[in-house]
Design an enzyme around this catalytic site. Sequence first.
Site: not given
Length: 311
Positions: A28-29, A31, A35, A59, A149, A185
Amino acid sequence: MHLVRRIIDVRNWRSKCVEKTVGFVPTMGALHRGHLSLVRSARSECEFVAATIFVNPTQFGAGEDLSKYPRNEKSDIELLKNEGVDLIFVPNTQELYPKEDRFSVIPPSNFTQRAEATARPTHFAGVATICTKLFNIVQPSYAYFGQKDALQCVAMKQLVADLNIPINIRICPTERESDGLALSSRNTYLSPSERKAAPVVYKGLLAARHTWRQLSSSQQEPISASILIEAARNIYQAEPLVSSVEYISVSDFDSMIDLEFVPAASSSSFRTFSTGICDDDNSFLSLPRSIISVALRIGQVRLIDNLPLRE
């Protein structure tokens, strides 16, 4: 490096490397090093690497941080370019969700009983839907996710198995700051004082694992999960900036279903855990059976983390 924003351009690119292995890193950027470690893992075993930057609205639940989620497209593209990513897909919402009335991928009913899914009841339907769409668009050989996650990792493995999607899911270790804070993030939301307190998340998990190891040294019987949860909770209660604890869960590593008891460390019922840059069902034949995970808030910032009890 190919930077594209349309699905048709992704498919055109994929058609030119149809005989090649493609590693895929959906993001989702915003970064960070975590990532980039996924990108490097993909690069180490695939001929081509593709990544996406897309803040997926489906989400995010009501009242969550969709509108303020950090967006740094220009710098994210530069980071991926520097890592040698071959394809960067940066769609807008209209490209991926052109209709309001659309099919979605819904996790099985018992999935919602697991701790993180209970805390975020609509989240995993959004994750499952966007990942299914991206898997169909990119058609990678491998897809890479971070262990931080944990339930998402379980969901991705079950998703590709249940829907017969021919992709190998790779799970890579959580990247941490030097003080133990898991990279995220959302760490950018933390104020200086909150950031100073944030390593308590990992400290609580370490305390639970230490308790498990101590008890294991003196007994063979299974250990009550409640004892480990209490060890972590005591750490969190001692930190004034922890405003709430959503859950502390001791669960099965492979399913994230809560456990009442955990085998002692010396128990022969444990499977051996091999360590490496990534684990998957082919390269690493067994996994730790139990994992402790947490979701809490430092101030208003929600942080999650987890730790296998056996490493």
